[in-house]
Structure formats: structure tokens, C-alpha cells
Enzyme design. Sequence first.
Site, PDB file in Angstrom:
ATOM      1  N   ALA A 250       1.804  -6.014   0.355  1.00  0.00           N
ATOM      2  CA  ALA A 250       1.944  -6.671   1.655  1.00  0.00           C
ATOM      3  C   ALA A 250       2.665  -5.761   2.654  1.00  0.00           C
ATOM      4  CB  ALA A 250       2.692  -7.986   1.491  1.00  0.00           C
ATOM      5  N   HIS A 251       2.779  -6.249   3.862  1.00  0.00           N
ATOM      6  CA  HIS A 251       3.364  -5.457   4.938  1.00  0.00           C
ATOM      7  C   HIS A 251       4.818  -5.103   4.663  1.00  0.00           C
ATOM      8  CE1 HIS A 251       4.026  -9.464   7.396  1.00  0.00           C
ATOM      9  NE2 HIS A 251       4.383  -9.597   6.150  1.00  0.00           N
TER      10      HIS A 251
END
Lengths: 338, 338, 338
Positions: A250-251
Site C-alpha cells: 500500500a501507499h
Amino acid sequence: MITIEQLISQIEQRQPVLNKAELSPEQRRLSLEGIGNLTTANCRQLSFLSNPHYLSSLTNTHAGAVLITEEHHNEAPNDTVALIVAVPYLAYASVSQLFARQYSVSGIHPTAVIADSAIIGNHVTIGAFCVIGEQVQIGDRCVLEAHVVVEDNTTIGTDGVIKPQVVIGHDCVVGHHVRLYAGVSIGSEGFGFAPTSNPSVTGWERIAQLGRVLIGNHVRIGSHTCIDRGAIDDTVIGNHVIIDNLVQVAHNVRIGDGTAIAAHTGIAGSTSIGKRCIIGGAVGITGHIDITDDVTLSAMTMVTKSITTAGSYSSGTAAMPTANWRRAAVRFRQLGRN
Amino acid sequence: MITIEQLISQIEQRQPVLNKAELSPEQRRLSLEGIGNLTTANCRQLSFLSNPHYLSSLTNTHAGAVLITEEHHNEAPNDTVALIVAVPYLAYASVSQLFARQYSVSGIHPTAVIADSAIIGNHVTIGAFCVIGEQVQIGDRCVLEAHVVVEDNTTIGTDGVIKPQVVIGHDCVVGHHVRLYAGVSIGSEGFGFAPTSNPSVTGWERIAQLGRVLIGNHVRIGSHTCIDRGAIDDTVIGNHVIIDNLVQVAHNVRIGDGTAIAAHTGIAGSTSIGKRCIIGGAVGITGHIDITDDVTLSAMTMVTKSITTAGSYSSGTAAMPTANWRRAAVRFRQLGRN
Amino acid sequence: MITIEQLISQIEQRQPVLNKAELSPEQRRLSLEGIGNLTTANCRQLSFLSNPHYLSSLTNTHAGAVLITEEHHNEAPNDTVALIVAVPYLAYASVSQLFARQYSVSGIHPTAVIADSAIIGNHVTIGAFCVIGEQVQIGDRCVLEAHVVVEDNTTIGTDGVIKPQVVIGHDCVVGHHVRLYAGVSIGSEGFGFAPTSNPSVTGWERIAQLGRVLIGNHVRIGSHTCIDRGAIDDTVIGNHVIIDNLVQVAHNVRIGDGTAIAAHTGIAGSTSIGKRCIIGGAVGITGHIDITDDVTLSAMTMVTKSITTAGSYSSGTAAMPTANWRRAAVRFRQLGRN
């Protein structure tokens, strides 16, 4: 066809071949066409003994050559060329690359759509229907197979191998010697939303993701793995990181050098993973935590808090007959009562 | 529009229609345009009763025809054509295929890039922007939709249906009547590495994957599922295997005939799965083990050891209110103390 | 470059800027080029304080402007423009979109293959190598990037953003303001089969999936997520639903308005999810159940039964040292004994 001479040269990029001085010129010129297991290899194939469990197979092998430790040297058949190394499995890995099928296409395919402002290095292959955006830079000797999309302003280092249907979003930086397998998604927008806090709207306000993905050197990313761009800062993958298929990064995740991650694992946003970690398949790691260096997580482990001490961690319960499991699950549920 | 006559012909490829002799010529000529549930079907639609739970819906259905067992035959409305079969759900499956939208394109799209040495069978459809490599063979009546990539030296049997953006790597063998949905990745490189064993390098030596993927006949593989090629030997998928979306099948896995695998399941390297297994969603199966024939694994089961006895197996714990779960999880943790 | 004036205008689509009357003309004309964290932002960047934990960073920030609540207003440095709002995180989300890189291409790329019967709205962008089928309708201002496939008879509303290599199957309906990220698969065939019930055949009869996928307005779907078409009825995604990467939504699932679903979650067939649910990563939800509105499921939860009461639910066990876990897992197994 690869000669023993060529094998030795390749192996010695990682470790010495201890008996190479003892090999005859005929042995050095022997050429092989593939790799096989000890039990199935034929005289045109190479094999190896990395696990003493298979020692009995060694004595009966028909392989043309074997990679072997000093200890088991004498157990190879006389007509098999033995190459003695400290770590036969590593030697097998090294030479396996010589036997891999070479990509049959080279040059820029006429159907590729390449922006005028893109800078393409020397000896680069770009396959059919690739789309290369503005200001993209692609380093020397990269091979992009069919249907690869590289969005604007992204840089890829030298010697990359990018298989079909990889998408690399805009403004990302990919290092040297990186391998991206079919369908990898790099730099897709991270999953960031703010609740609209208007009770009449059951909605979400999108947070445009303004960070990048930075990928180090010698990184390998498997099919359909997703690495999202950061919200404000960047998502960062260190050097020598190897990632299997269908992994979610994920980011704003950061992954340290040398870490390995097996398939189906998910790492939630802003989590930091240390160096040299070994993460099994289908592990779930929550967001905004830190995993220190040299942590091993067994498959399907759920990590809900930071791990500050190196070592091996696990969770979950293993398969049992369903009837027994039903009773155990009820009793687990009862553990939760006041 | 499909007539009752056509339905009967299709059903009888699997099982007899028991009352077909009693149908009038008008009933046989009745034509239908779709399938509906008993409660929503109209007089131009077919429906079916496979679960006695819905018997009350049968008596009020407006369906033009129903698939039904002998037992419930008399409960269908008089103006609905009843087709009596032993297994209505199977009959529904059989005829559903007649109502499916037919692919609107045929022939070789002019944008497809097909190597001169590829051998394309008769009546093959190849969609826009497909890329077909050297020495590829594609069997008669295959349909490849847009953006399919088939790398060098791969063989696909007859009657295949390959949806957009499937990638099939080099040297693979795909059987007859195989269906591959959007984004399937076949023959990507397996996740094999040797530690470099040089303490100054936190790295990995790639093991080039020299095996193939062999896929049997009548196999179905869902979107974004990954089936990696073997390291030395092959990854093997048997006949009549059906696999859902986003499944990971690692290198050198073998899956026996007739096994079904639901979405998000992962099978680690060199594991062998038996015949006729039913594997629920998000199951994780460790590497180098054997699962015997006729094993059922419920969803999210973690399998860490071989299973040698047919039957149903489970693991994990089911959802409970989070406050209770916290207490149960703490007590589970305490179970691990000495 | 975005001015404070423009920021205010964007923020006020969601909430008032409480001190805008007090800003000087010079402050309103100040232009910014990006967003940074409080500790790293420079004078050309905007920052925000949404968590009082970072209050000490506010007093030392070099950001050109900050989004802040009334309460902390006085703690911002004097030379930083403070914009006072009730919910700074929401304001940050709103303005982030102004700083996002704009797609550099527009119009219909000459390589796109578009059926004559397709209806393309005004100001639509269609990227290289897209394939648009018969009777497709694409609404005004949609952007389809490279390699998007839209099969026959599908409708897409206005203002959609569809990233590379998305596949949308035939006969689907996608609403307005929908964002689909790289590799999304919409409308692939659901996983429906009937056993052939012929003991001599270890096979399955495919159930052709005749339903559609219906997607509401303001929906966001992440990379490589799969949403399969229904068997007879449709798969339905409500308005304002946000879905992360690598999620599996099986046939005939229904998801209520405003629900959020994190990566790797799987929802089995015919299950209904309520409105405003928050579903963590790698959750598994079995088929044919109902989850009511306003349910939160923590990451990796296994849901095997309907949930009829709003609230938070969890399952599983969290990571512990592997040696301890082995003991706990053995004792869990013992719980299953009679």
C-alpha cells in the site's frame, strides 16, 4: 549448449569452483543443454546435490555433471563431471540463468507508441503495443515485452526485464537490474479517502496521491503484484527486495534491502519493513507499524503491532478435521466471554 | 431465441429428459430468450427448481418452462412447460450456455502481431492487438480476445476461449476446451532464489525457471490467477480442474483431475493436490506437501502438513464482536506460554 | 501552481473556510506547488494538522499554508497562511486533487479500435490500443487510458477515469464519476459449475453467467480487483463504494452505498453487504449471507454467518513468537477433542 567452462565462469561470480584445476580439457569442453533432478537428468544435463537427503540419488545419477560439496565428492559416479563448491544450491541458481530461453525479439517494435520526449537507452528492446509517455527514461539494455505501459516522467534504470502488461505510473523511479513480471502494477493511486462528514452524503472525498514509487536495484516483483504510490511522501522498495505474485504493497510502505515476500501477502499503508526479512505467503500486516530487521513471518500470520525484536513470528491455527474444528472454534469463542 | 427442442438436445448430453415423449409439438417449438429465477421469470424465460426450499415459488411462477424433478412435477403451473430431469441444477448449467452472448468478432484482427512460424488452426479468432510468438500452435476454433499474449513455442489445444489480456509464457502446453479469463498469467517465472551467502551482500541469486506449465483439457482459470512455470520440472494442472479468480499456483505444483479451487487461494511450491478436491476461498497451502484425493478444505484454512486421509478440514476462528475477540485472542496467546 | 483563492474554492465544496474574510489579498494570491508534511513542507507547499499528536510540528513548520482547526489556530507560525476549517483532513483530501498530475493525452488515439456502433460522448479521451465494442456508450469527459477493453453493449457514465488495462465485459453498466485503476476486471464470468453427476466423469458443467455487473456513481475500484458478472441476476455495487486492490467480488454479490473495502478481501457469491460498512484487508466473507449496514470488520476476519447487528467484528489470532505459537496452536487443536 553451455560448456563446463562456461558454467565455471558463471559460478565463480559468486563462489569458487574448488576442483577446477583438476578438470581435464575434455571435461571443460563438455557441453550441456539443460538442468535435471538427480534421478531424471540425462548425460546432456547438469544436476546438483543440495540436500543430503537425496544422497542415494547421487550415486545412481546419469547426469553429465553435478554441483556438489567436497564432502560428497566421492559419491558421484565416475563418468559424471563433479564441480565442487561450498554451496551447490547457489551454484545451481547461478548457472540456471545460462539455460533460460532468450527473448527472441529485439529492437523497437514498430507498433510501440513512444513519446518524442522519451529517452531510450542503447540496446533497448520495446515490444509490440507498448506505450511510453513523455519524459520517460529507459536505461541501456532494458527489455520491455508486449503491452507495457510506462506513464509520463518515469525513469527505469539499466538492464531491466519487464514482462507483458506491466503498468508503471507517472513520476516513478525504477532502479537497475529490476525484473517485473506479467501484469505488475506500479504507482497506481493509493487507497486514501476522507469521510465527507456530511451526514446527508454517504460518501468519501478522494485524496489524490501525490507521492511516487521508488524501487531500488536488483528488485524482483511477481505477476499482478500492486505497489501503490504514496499519498504525500513516496512508497520505497529497497535494493535486492524480492516479491512474489499477487502481493499488495500500500501507499507509503517502506521495505528494507534484501527482504523477501511470498505471494498473497498484504502490507497496509505507511508500514515500514526492515532489512532481510522473510515474509511468508498470505501474511497480513496492518498499517502504520514498524517491523524491524531480520524478522521471519510464517505464512498467513496476522501482524497487528510493531515488531521490535528480530526472530520468527506466527499466528493462526492449522487445519484439522472440520468436526473437531467446529468444537475448537466454539471454545475459542467462549474464551472471549467475560 | 432457443426452442424447447434445442434445450432438450443440450440437456441430453448429460442426462435424459424423462418426459420428452409427452411434450406436444407446440411445446417443443416454444422458444425462450433467457433464464430467470422462479419468482421473476416471465413467459419467455426458463427457470428451474433445484432446492425444495423454493417449492412455493414454483407454484406461482410465470416462467415459460421449468426444469424439475419427477417428484415436484405436479406442482408446476399448467401453462408452464415442465421438463423432468434427475438433476435440474445440472440441466440448468447445460442450457445456460445456449443463452450466453456470442462473441461478436471472428477471424484474425488486422492489428494482431503473429509470428510467421506460428501455426493457427481453422476457424480461429484472434482479437485486436494480440501478440503470438514463434512456433506457437493454436488449435481449431479457439477464440483469443483482445490483447492476448502467447509467447514462443507454446501450444494451445482446440476450442479454447481466452479472454482479454491473458499472458501465456513460452514453452507451455494448454489442452483442449480450456477457458482463461481476463488477466490470467500462465507460465510466469516461479519465485526461486538462493541466498548469495556473501555476508557483504544482502542479496539473492535468481534461479531461472526452466520448467513449463502443462494444463489439461476442460480446465477453467479465473481472472488474474497466476500459474508459475516450474523450476526444473513442470507445473501441472490436470483435466477438468476449475480455478476461480486471484489464485496463486506456485512453481512445480501439481493439481489432480476434477479439483475445484475458489478465489484468493494460494498453493506454495512443489505441493501436490489430489483429484476431486474442493478448496474454499483464501485457503493457504504450504509448499512441498501432498494433499490426497477427495479432500475438502473450508475457506481460509491454513494447511501446514500433508493430508493423507480424504475428508473435510478447516482452521481459523470465525467473526465475533471485537471486544470479545480481544479477550479470546489474549487467552489464545496465553495458551502459548510454558 | 494553485493559489490560496483556488484552494478555498475547492475546500468549500465540502465545508466552509472559517477565516476566509480575514485573509489579505496578498495571502489569497499566494500560489503553492504541492503538499508536504508539517516537518518537511517548504514555503511553496501546503500542509495540514489533522492529528493533535503532531502539534509540536506545527509550531516549527515551514509550510506556506496550513489547514487547521480553530482550536490550534494560534499555534501556526506567523508567516504561514492558516486556513481554518472544521475538518482539516477532509480539506486536505479536497485540495489534493488540485495538485494531481493531469493526464497528458486527450482525444481519441488513432490506434484505438472503436466499433462503428459505439457512442462516444463529448470531450472523451481514449488511449492507445483501446478496444471498444459494439453498442458501447461512453459518457462525456471520460478518460480511458491505454489498453482498455470495453466489450459489447456496456455503458459507462460521465466523468469516468479508467486506467490502463482495465477490462469491462459485455452488457455491464458503470455509473458516473467512476475510477477504475490498472488491471481492474469487471464482468468476468462468475465461478459457477454443476457437478456432472456421472461417476465416470470427474468433471463440471459450466454455468454460463447471464447476469451483468451494475456499478453506481462515485465508485472507486483498485488495481487487479475482480468483480464477476451474476449468474442469472446481476452483481450490484452501490454508489460511493470504494474498493482497494486485489479484491474479489463474486457473482451476485450486492454492496451497499458508501461501503469501503480494503485490499485482498474476498466476498463469495450471492452475499449482500450493507451500507457504510468498513471492511479491512484480507477479510473473507462466505457466500449467501447478509451483512447489515454499518458493520466494521477488522483485517483478516473470517465471516461465516450473517451479521444482523451493526458494530465491529473480528477473528483470528495475532502474531507471537513462533515457539509460543506452536504450543498455542497445539492447545487450540486439543480444544477440538471430544
